[in-house]
Scaffold this motif. Structure first.
Motif, PDB file in Angstrom:
ATOM      1  N   LYS A 166       4.067  14.802  -4.344  1.00  0.00           N
ATOM      2  CA  LYS A 166       5.573  14.563  -3.482  1.00  0.00           C
ATOM      3  C   LYS A 166       6.296  13.658  -4.883  1.00  0.00           C
ATOM      4  O   LYS A 166       7.523  13.435  -4.868  1.00  0.00           O
ATOM      5  N   LYS A 181      -5.657  -4.754  -0.486  1.00  0.00           N
ATOM      6  CA  LYS A 181      -4.562  -4.402   0.061  1.00  0.00           C
ATOM      7  C   LYS A 181      -3.478  -5.170   0.236  1.00  0.00           C
ATOM      8  O   LYS A 181      -2.283  -4.382   0.636  1.00  0.00           O
ATOM      9  N   ARG A 216      -5.312  10.653  -1.754  1.00  0.00           N
ATOM     10  CA  ARG A 216      -4.380  10.580  -1.629  1.00  0.00           C
ATOM     11  C   ARG A 216      -3.214  10.247  -3.149  1.00  0.00           C
ATOM     12  O   ARG A 216      -2.025   9.983  -2.643  1.00  0.00           O
TER      13      ARG A 216
HETATM   14  P1  GTP Z   1       3.062   9.312   2.323  1.00  0.00           P
HETATM   15  O1  GTP Z   1       2.183   8.680   3.664  1.00  0.00           O
HETATM   16  O2  GTP Z   1       2.854  10.445   1.771  1.00  0.00           O
HETATM   17  O3  GTP Z   1       4.033   9.276   2.631  1.00  0.00           O
HETATM   18  O4  GTP Z   1       2.751   7.955   1.534  1.00  0.00           O
HETATM   19  P2  GTP Z   1       3.821   6.746   1.337  1.00  0.00           P
HETATM   20  O5  GTP Z   1       2.796   6.004   0.622  1.00  0.00           O
HETATM   21  O6  GTP Z   1       4.754   6.893   1.537  1.00  0.00           O
HETATM   22  O7  GTP Z   1       3.016   6.063   2.996  1.00  0.00           O
HETATM   23  P3  GTP Z   1       2.456   4.811   3.479  1.00  0.00           P
HETATM   24  O8  GTP Z   1       2.842   4.934   4.943  1.00  0.00           O
HETATM   25  O9  GTP Z   1       1.075   4.801   3.552  1.00  0.00           O
HETATM   26  O10 GTP Z   1       2.849   3.991   2.882  1.00  0.00           O
HETATM   27  C1  GTP Z   1       3.776   3.084   3.092  1.00  0.00           C
HETATM   28  C2  GTP Z   1       3.949   1.941   1.694  1.00  0.00           C
HETATM   29  O11 GTP Z   1       3.274   1.024   1.387  1.00  0.00           O
HETATM   30  C3  GTP Z   1       4.262   2.559   0.436  1.00  0.00           C
HETATM   31  O12 GTP Z   1       4.973   1.546  -0.598  1.00  0.00           O
HETATM   32  C4  GTP Z   1       2.718   2.245  -0.547  1.00  0.00           C
HETATM   33  O13 GTP Z   1       2.590   1.874  -1.689  1.00  0.00           O
HETATM   34  C5  GTP Z   1       2.185   1.299   0.566  1.00  0.00           C
HETATM   35  N1  GTP Z   1       0.591   1.030   0.863  1.00  0.00           N
HETATM   36  C6  GTP Z   1       0.082   1.865   1.895  1.00  0.00           C
HETATM   37  N2  GTP Z   1      -1.185   1.685   1.819  1.00  0.00           N
HETATM   38  C7  GTP Z   1      -1.146  -0.277   1.542  1.00  0.00           C
HETATM   39  C8  GTP Z   1      -2.450  -0.980   1.028  1.00  0.00           C
HETATM   40  O14 GTP Z   1      -3.208  -0.635   2.229  1.00  0.00           O
HETATM   41  N3  GTP Z   1      -1.996  -2.102   0.814  1.00  0.00           N
HETATM   42  C9  GTP Z   1      -0.589  -2.183   0.189  1.00  0.00           C
HETATM   43  N4  GTP Z   1      -0.435  -3.124  -0.109  1.00  0.00           N
HETATM   44  N5  GTP Z   1       0.228  -1.020   0.433  1.00  0.00           N
HETATM   45  C10 GTP Z   1       0.098  -0.235   0.799  1.00  0.00           C
END
Ligand code: GTP
Length: 236
Positions: free
Chosen positions: A123, A106, A116
């Motif tokens: 998107k 993670k 997801r």
């Molecule tokens: P939406 O919810 O659809 O807007 O997607 P999102 O990917 O922008 O939302 P999120 O807030 O989950 O993620 C924001 C950033 O954090 C993105 O660059 C993701 O790839 C990253 N991210 C999310 N979950 C994890 C994780 O478990 N580990 C890591 N390293 N990055 C994460």
């Protein structure tokens, strides 16, 4: 503009392809040109998911003294390195990209969560699937087949160093003949080396077509994504 033939594609990039002319590692020029082409595909409105191999960093099957499962896990880690390099190049081109790993790490990337991944694609984000299927004994080609089925992709674009499927290894046999099209059962019956039998069967059972083409020629990824006749078409 003409509607693209495919709405959603899985692009499988072999690790070796990322090494370019080098024996080992990542050739930044190769990554840059792949990222440029992916940007073009996105601009056509096609959803893009990517599965990367790891053979430019680690080839498990060339390590007979090592426990197979251990060697395969090392290969999965290699794919994560490649995925991050690709993500970096895509983001430098302002393409929103998410990396998801089949083995949780993670701090580095999101874990693989199918719904997801689908949402990211809806998107308009490029999703890179890393760490194969998360299981030893399965190839990254099998990961491409599995993810393609899961995300309901229309086609797998299998980018290779060789420009299609041949009746024997064209690197070894100068008289090898290339196929324009094939059925999965032919790959299995003739023992063609393009994909392992697990990946081939998964594609056959789920009726996912594959375009096998050479990545060395600029413009080929976009041509394959637009459904042009290049390389070898394996019918789903
Ligand atoms: P939406 O919810 O659809 O807007 O997607 P999102 O990917 O922008 O939302 P999120 O807030 O989950 O993620 C924001 C950033 O954090 C993105 O660059 C993701 O790839 C990253 N991210 C999310 N979950 C994890 C994780 O478990 N580990 C890591 N390293 N990055 C994460």
């Amino acid at each position: 503009m003409q509607e693209p033939k495919y709405k959603r594609v899985v692009l499988k990039i072999s690790g070796e392809a990322l090494a370019g002319e080098k024996e080992f590692g990542i050739d930044q020029d190769v990554i840059n040109s792949i990222a440029d082409e992916i940007k073009e595909i996105r601009e056509c409105g096609i959803d893009v998911a990517i599965v990367v191999g790891g053979g430019n960093i680690w080839r498990g099957r060339n390590s007979p003294q090592m426990d197979r499962a251990t060697a395969d896990y090392m290969g999965m880690l290699a794919t994560v390195i490649n995925a991050l390099a690709l993500q970096d190049a895509l983001e430098k081109r302002n393409i929103e990209t998410r990396v998801q790993t089949a083995i949780e790490m993670k701090e580095i990337a999101e874990p693989y969560i199918r719904r997801r991944a689908m949402r990211h694609l809806e998107k308009g984000r490029v999703v890179i699937f890393a760490a194969g299927t998360g299981n030893p004994y399965f190839s990254t080609d099998t990961a491409a087949a599995l993810r393609a089925a899961e995300i309901e992709a229309d086609v797998i674009l299998l980018a290779k160093k060789v420009d299609g499927v041949y009746d024997s290894d064209p690197m070894k046999n100068p008289n090898a003949q290339k196929f324009d099209s094939l059925e999965y059962i032919d790959i299995l019956n003739r023992g063609l080396g393009v994909m392992d039998s697990t990946a081939t069967s998964l594609c056959m059972d789920n009726k996912i077509p594959i375009i096998v083409f050479g990545i060395n020629k600029a413009g080929n990824i976009i041509k394959a994504a637009l459904g042009e006749n290049i390389g070898t078409f394996v019918k789903g």
